[in-house]
Design an enzyme around this catalytic site. Sequence first.
Site, PDB file in Angstrom:
ATOM      1  N   LYS A   1      29.258  46.379  37.122  1.00 58.28           N
ATOM      2  CA  LYS A   1      29.955  47.016  37.529  1.00 58.28           C
ATOM      3  C   LYS A   1      30.685  46.942  39.086  1.00 58.28           C
ATOM      4  O   LYS A   1      30.649  46.893  39.514  1.00 58.28           O
ATOM      5  CB  LYS A   1      29.221  48.265  37.477  1.00 58.28           C
ATOM      6  CG  LYS A   1      27.925  48.887  36.897  1.00 58.28           C
ATOM      7  CD  LYS A   1      26.963  50.058  37.360  1.00 58.28           C
ATOM      8  CE  LYS A   1      28.159  51.040  37.310  1.00 58.28           C
ATOM      9  NZ  LYS A   1      27.709  51.808  37.355  1.00 58.28           N
ATOM     10  N   VAL A   2      32.576  47.193  38.966  1.00 55.75           N
ATOM     11  CA  VAL A   2      33.407  47.161  39.411  1.00 55.75           C
ATOM     12  C   VAL A   2      33.725  49.031  39.559  1.00 55.75           C
ATOM     13  O   VAL A   2      34.367  49.636  38.563  1.00 55.75           O
ATOM     14  CB  VAL A   2      34.238  46.654  39.108  1.00 55.75           C
ATOM     15  CG1 VAL A   2      35.627  45.961  39.291  1.00 55.75           C
ATOM     16  CG2 VAL A   2      33.607  45.747  38.858  1.00 55.75           C
TER      17      VAL A   2
END
Length: 373
Positions: A144-145
């Site tokens: 997750k970014v």
Amino acid sequence: MSAENRIRALRALGQSIWYDYIRRDLLDSGELARLIREDGLGGLTSNPAIFDKAIAGTDLYRTAIRDALRADPGLNDEALFFRLAIEDLQRAADVFLPLYRETGGADGFVSLEVSPDLAHDAEATVREARALFARMDRPNAMIKVPGTRAGVEALETLIADGVNVNVTLLFSVARYAQVLEAWMRGMEARLERGEALETVTSVASFFVSRVDSVLDPLLEERIQEGRPAEHLRGRLAIANARLAYAHFRDQRGGARHTRLTAAGAHPQRLLWASTGTKNPDYSDVLYVDSLIGEHTVNTLPPATYRAFLDHGSVAETLAEGVETARAQVAALADLGIDLESITDRLESEGIEAFQKAFRHLLGVLAEARQGKR
């Protein structure tokens, strides 16, 4: 309709339900395997706040913390956290692996987030995402970014590198459009180099209920002033999501997306996040029933998951009402409410909330290292 039929009926419509929750007893008890086997659960998401509740809020990790520090006394607090999180998520990924294989790599993913302190540093985000993806060492792991400007820049690089990415904290259609463009550029770079596209998967996590949580009080002020705003209460979050989905459908029909699909790419699905209902006046499945459509994911916290299994409705709802959604957003502007400034604020607040949870969690781990817990 049975619980199993609801989840599987959604899959037949092209939507996958994921679980917005992780805790070690979910794995130890076999409950995660049961949710996949009996309900048709399609994936799992985590974030710093979820891990803060799991690790800092229970004694479930006490032995694991002690063992990790015995094995490597030099671990700092952040390294200790990622060791614990990766242990959990590797186990979860293994439970989902048969589904990942059955769906040809389209579903069965688990997500691990980079440090929220990197939200505005593209280069550091790329470095950490690559390292975490390598440490996860699972084909069905996603990193997750955050969907900040720096995160969008990092996304293109990571997709081109072959890292599965879940872009999180998206609140505006404009930022989502940037994310979809970055995904296409990353995939096109792989295509030009002759690299596989079908092994790289991405989702764009578009947050929903928080939009209504901020807008509803502003609308109430307009109502008290005698202005026509009642019809917008509890409607704008869904309208915003519908417009994002309309953009996805427009792009999916275009030449670039068609070329990528022909080369084996899975679409970058919209993932509806923050879908637990926060206003008790609204249905507890409002942000599930209203957001059903092909090529989407909805990640549900446990309470919303149980509510949907009990009394959710299954019908295609996303593709309808796009013009109404546009009119609702336009009406908001007529009332002097700037949706763009609201979504910018929500992005900043979301990052700050994850940073706060992360700092709290690291503080708890620091106490554990010192033998205070």
